[in-house]
Design a protein around this motif. Structure first.
Motif, short mmCIF file in Angstrom:
data_model
loop_
_atom_site.label_atom_id
_atom_site.label_comp_id
_atom_site.label_asym_id
_atom_site.label_seq_id
_atom_site.Cartn_x
_atom_site.Cartn_y
_atom_site.Cartn_z
N ASN A 170 34.79 23.62 55.05
CA ASN A 170 34.00 22.52 54.50
C ASN A 170 33.81 21.39 55.52
O ASN A 170 32.81 20.68 55.50
N SER B 194 30.97 22.81 57.82
CA SER B 194 29.82 23.46 57.19
C SER B 194 29.01 22.48 56.36
O SER B 194 29.54 21.53 55.79
N LYS C 90 27.61 23.55 53.76
CA LYS C 90 27.83 24.04 52.41
C LYS C 90 29.24 23.68 51.96
O LYS C 90 30.22 24.25 52.42
#
Length: 286
Positions: free
Chosen positions: A32, A35, A37
């Motif tokens: 996380n 990223s 996402k």
């Protein structure tokens, strides 16, 4: 007193970074952090570890690799310094991982599907070095690559501790790891040997509530984690002993190295013989 220099040995110890993030919650936290996402805790049950562990690839173990939700393969390595061969190394890890994942399936007629790979390196650079850089496999090509070539793109993060680094703001564990390493380095700069530098850093970190759970569990092992042989050192040892020149002597030595590593893992002699090409009698003497 000069800081103790890391001794080269053939046994790859799990480094502090590798051990620290060898947990699904920490893997998700790191994913996380880099990223776009952002995945929640529901993704934990869909994380599958892909880190290279097999002795068949001795000297080529990466720090961290996993798939998440079946949609992305995350390849990650932590380095003490920035290497010019980062993209080459990641390409090598990726190839070995595909071999482990699919084996003989790739020789079948059925189209095999896989998660998309992403590649990251974290290194402890100088404070004034760029926070993020990009390395490409094509940078190693001697001339422009044709269309039917291959590309690997690696994002490289400088995690030398700074309160202003965005990547460290997005991962508590990575930030505390970076801060702990900075404490060790401060102590080494004061002239402490590695053992004393680590002991003082552990004491300070616990007092400041940094990596407390990890240090309570691994405080005794941390010094070994930090002085284990690096990938670069391993490569130099292998180069001196002929492991990378393809000559018969080098190949024979490599077979012995592989066989011994497999034997240390209590793999049966017959399997070792098939993989290494050595006789059972020779393997028994290792």
């Amino acid at each position: 007193m000069k800081a103790e220099k890391a001794k080269v040995n053939r046994e790859f110890k799990d480094g502090m970074f590798r051990t620290l993030f060898n947990d699904k919650e920490k893997m998700l936290e790191l994913y996380n952090a880099v990223s776009e996402k952002q995945m929640g805790e529901e993704a934990l049950e869909n994380i599958e570890t892909l880190t290279i562990e097999t002795p068949l690839y001795i000297g080529s173990r990466n720090d961290l690799a996993f798939s998440i939700n079946g949609k992305s393969m995350f390849f990650c390595e932590q380095q003490s310094t920035k290497s010019g061969n980062i993209a080459l190394r990641m390409a090598s890890y990726f190839g070995k991982t595909l071999d482990m994942m699919f084996g003989s399936e790739i020789y079948g007629t059925r189209k095999v599907m896989m998660p998309a790979p992403v590649f990251y390196v974290f290194y402890l650079g100088k404070p004034d070095a760029p926070e993020v850089e990009t390395f490409r496999l094509s940078d190693h090509y001697k001339e422009n690559a044709p269309e039917n070539s291959i590309e690997v793109v690696v994002k490289v993060y400088n995690i030398c501790y700074s309160e202003n680094k965005e990547i460290l703001k997005r991962s508590k564990t990575l930030r505390e790891y970076s801060l702990f390493i900075s404490y060790v380095n401060e102590n080494l700069d004061k002239g402490m040997d590695l053992e004393d530098a680590v002991a003082a850093a552990v004491k300070r970190a616990k007092k400041e509530d940094i990596l407390v759970d990890f240090l309570n569990k691994y405080a005794v092992e941390v010094e070994g984690m930090l002085k284990g042989i690096t990938v670069e050192e391993y490569g130099e040892v292998m180069k001196r002993e002929g492991f990378d020149d393809g000559k018969a002597a080098g190949e024979a030595s490599k077979a012995l190295e592989i066989a011994k590593a497999m034997k240390d893992e209590n793999i049966d002699v017959e399997t070792i013989a098939k993989v290494s090409g050595l006789s059972k009698e020779k393997i028994e003497t290792l």
